[in-house]
Design a protein around this motif. Structure first.
Motif, PDB file in Angstrom:
ATOM      1  N   ASP A   1       0.838  -1.217   0.000  1.00 40.69           N
ATOM      2  CA  ASP A   1       0.000   0.000   0.000  1.00 40.69           C
ATOM      3  C   ASP A   1       0.864   1.254   0.000  1.00 40.69           C
ATOM      4  O   ASP A   1       0.587   2.219  -0.718  1.00 40.69           O
ATOM      5  N   GLU A   2       1.938   1.234   0.816  1.00 41.69           N
ATOM      6  CA  GLU A   2       2.822   2.407   0.925  1.00 41.69           C
ATOM      7  C   GLU A   2       3.510   2.682  -0.417  1.00 41.69           C
ATOM      8  O   GLU A   2       3.616   3.836  -0.841  1.00 41.69           O
ATOM      9  N   ASP A   3       3.980   1.606  -1.064  1.00 38.71           N
ATOM     10  CA  ASP A   3       4.669   1.784  -2.351  1.00 38.71           C
ATOM     11  C   ASP A   3       3.726   2.354  -3.405  1.00 38.71           C
ATOM     12  O   ASP A   3       4.106   3.217  -4.201  1.00 38.71           O
ATOM     13  N   VAL A   4       2.497   1.880  -3.416  1.00 33.74           N
ATOM     14  CA  VAL A   4       1.536   2.346  -4.427  1.00 33.74           C
ATOM     15  C   VAL A   4       1.242   3.839  -4.225  1.00 33.74           C
ATOM     16  O   VAL A   4       1.250   4.625  -5.182  1.00 33.74           O
ATOM     17  N   GLU A   5       1.033   4.225  -2.970  1.00 30.88           N
ATOM     18  CA  GLU A   5       0.783   5.650  -2.678  1.00 30.88           C
ATOM     19  C   GLU A   5       2.004   6.490  -3.081  1.00 30.88           C
ATOM     20  O   GLU A   5       1.882   7.537  -3.728  1.00 30.88           O
ATOM     21  N   ARG A   6       3.198   5.972  -2.748  1.00 26.85           N
ATOM     22  CA  ARG A   6       4.439   6.702  -3.038  1.00 26.85           C
ATOM     23  C   ARG A   6       4.672   6.845  -4.544  1.00 26.85           C
ATOM     24  O   ARG A   6       5.062   7.908  -5.022  1.00 26.85           O
TER      25      ARG A   6
ATOM     26  N   GLU B   1      -5.842   4.910  -6.607  1.00 19.87           N
ATOM     27  CA  GLU B   1      -4.958   6.043  -6.278  1.00 19.87           C
ATOM     28  C   GLU B   1      -4.853   7.023  -7.450  1.00 19.87           C
ATOM     29  O   GLU B   1      -4.725   8.235  -7.256  1.00 19.87           O
ATOM     30  N   ALA B   2      -4.876   6.467  -8.661  1.00 16.84           N
ATOM     31  CA  ALA B   2      -4.635   7.305  -9.853  1.00 16.84           C
ATOM     32  C   ALA B   2      -5.904   7.990 -10.369  1.00 16.84           C
ATOM     33  O   ALA B   2      -5.813   8.998 -11.084  1.00 16.84           O
ATOM     34  N   ILE B   3      -7.077   7.452 -10.020  1.00 14.19           N
ATOM     35  CA  ILE B   3      -8.335   7.952 -10.601  1.00 14.19           C
ATOM     36  C   ILE B   3      -8.516   9.479 -10.481  1.00 14.19           C
ATOM     37  O   ILE B   3      -8.840  10.132 -11.484  1.00 14.19           O
ATOM     38  N   PRO B   4      -8.296  10.088  -9.310  1.00 12.74           N
ATOM     39  CA  PRO B   4      -8.520  11.549  -9.242  1.00 12.74           C
ATOM     40  C   PRO B   4      -7.664  12.309 -10.252  1.00 12.74           C
ATOM     41  O   PRO B   4      -8.122  13.293 -10.842  1.00 12.74           O
ATOM     42  N   HIS B   5      -6.439  11.838 -10.483  1.00 16.75           N
ATOM     43  CA  HIS B   5      -5.537  12.508 -11.427  1.00 16.75           C
ATOM     44  C   HIS B   5      -5.962  12.250 -12.876  1.00 16.75           C
ATOM     45  O   HIS B   5      -5.855  13.133 -13.726  1.00 16.75           O
ATOM     46  N   LEU B   6      -6.469  11.042 -13.134  1.00 11.77           N
ATOM     47  CA  LEU B   6      -6.933  10.710 -14.489  1.00 11.77           C
ATOM     48  C   LEU B   6      -8.212  11.472 -14.825  1.00 11.77           C
ATOM     49  O   LEU B   6      -8.433  11.852 -15.979  1.00 11.77           O
ATOM     50  N   ILE B   7      -9.045  11.709 -13.819  1.00 14.56           N
ATOM     51  CA  ILE B   7     -10.266  12.512 -14.051  1.00 14.56           C
ATOM     52  C   ILE B   7      -9.860  13.944 -14.435  1.00 14.56           C
ATOM     53  O   ILE B   7     -10.395  14.521 -15.385  1.00 14.56           O
ATOM     54  N   LYS B   8      -8.875  14.475 -13.714  1.00 11.82           N
ATOM     55  CA  LYS B   8      -8.414  15.851 -14.025  1.00 11.82           C
ATOM     56  C   LYS B   8      -7.867  15.963 -15.442  1.00 11.82           C
ATOM     57  O   LYS B   8      -8.047  16.977 -16.113  1.00 11.82           O
ATOM     58  N   SER B   9      -7.185  14.914 -15.915  1.00 12.50           N
ATOM     59  CA  SER B   9      -6.551  14.987 -17.242  1.00 12.50           C
ATOM     60  C   SER B   9      -7.434  14.396 -18.342  1.00 12.50           C
ATOM     61  O   SER B   9      -7.015  14.366 -19.504  1.00 12.50           O
TER      62      SER B   9
END
Ligand code: NAP
Length: 256
Positions: A67-72, A123-131
């Motif tokens: 989990d830590e690696d994925v967030e990082r 983890e990536a979804i909020p950033h993919l929504i923005k782009s």
């Protein structure tokens, strides 16, 4: 197809299909975030990418079961580039074991192929929504074709197909597309890592080459071309789809 100024995050970029994707996206001028565990291999692939594009990828050593690696890895990519446009969920593993075999093998396959992919995507979804970006998941023809010695692997890839469809339905209204690529056998390190000997692997690929409908074997570079297409604007009406690329292997042996 140009990916100029597009940030493409690829897991399992240190080997096989993920490495071929990295080089292919570099040829289309993408800004790359390359993820894997083997730092020497990541450095080698990053150097090949830089030779193609003149752009230096960032490399992040991370284990997607952590989990830590994925967030990082998402934070490091955002800190470096400030955006993510394409997520390629390619990292995966397999284990030759029957369904009643060791639960540790099952746990490893599921925590990498399913949990890791699910966690990183969220983890990536909020950033993919923005782009208004998109996701390509690397599934397998074994998502629909049962193979008893690879039960856990087949189960994991069936889950990836369904995850692709659910995520596409959930994210479509946000302008995010989600697709899967389902390769047939591709000669990579996956087989050795699964516990198969090199001799058996060579025999298997010789047989596939002789008997597949197209009389050839799919290469990592062929898969990378399809991934690039699905991630591009040319595929702007495609979401929730699972694309087989296997030289016809899934159709069966055409020599009989
Ligand atoms: N080869 C085939 O016949 C075939 C067919 C259908 C689908 N696929 C799928 O294609 C994808 C790529 O496989 P491949 O054939 O290219 O195999 P590969 O050469 O063994 O590469 C697997 C990649 O995944 C990475 N990886 C594995 N577990 C990881 C973890 N816990 N955290 C981070 N990275 C991890 C490896 O990183 P490190 O090396 O750095 O540890 C490596 O870069 C997989 O999802 C596989 O299921 C392969």
């Amino acid at each position: 197809m140009s990916f100029t100024d597009k940030v493409v995050l690829i897991t399992g970029a240190s080997s096989g299909i993920g490495a071929a994707c990295a080089v292919r996206f570099a040829k289309s001028s993408a800004l790359l975030s390359l993820i894997g565990r083997n730092v020497d291999n990541l450095r080698d692939i990053a150097r090949q990418c830089e030779e193609c594009s003149g752009l230096k990828p960032i490399i992040i050593t991370a284990d997607i079961t952590s989990d830590e690696d994925v967030e990082r890895l998402v934070n490091q990519t955002m800190n470096h580039y400030g955006r993510v446009d394409v997520l390629i969920n390619n990292a995966g593993t397999s284990s030759i074991a029957e369904s009643h075999a060791k639960i540790t093998a099952y746990d490893n396959v599921m925590s990498t192929n399913v949990r890791g992919t699910y966690l990183l995507t969220n983890e990536a979804i909020p950033h993919l929504i923005k782009s208004s970006g998109n996701i390509v998941n690397i599934s397998s023809i074994l998502s629909t074709k049962p193979l008893p010695i690879l039960t856990a692997y087949c189960m994991s890839k069936a889950a990836i197909d369904m995850f692709t469809k659910c995520a596409a339905l959930e994210l479509g209204a946000h302008g995010v597309r989600v697709n899967a690529v389902n390769p047939g056998p591709v000669k990579t390190q996956l087989f050795r890592r699964s516990g198969m000997s090199d001799i058996d692997t060579d025999r298997m690929f010789t047989s596939i080459e002789l008997n597949s409908p197209l009389r050839k074997v799919t290469k990592s570079e062929d898969v990378a071309e399809l991934v690039l297409f699905l991630a591009s604007d040319k595929a702007n009406c495609i979401t929730g789809s699972c694309y087989v690329i296997d030289c016809g292997v899934n159709l069966g042996d055409s020599s009989t």
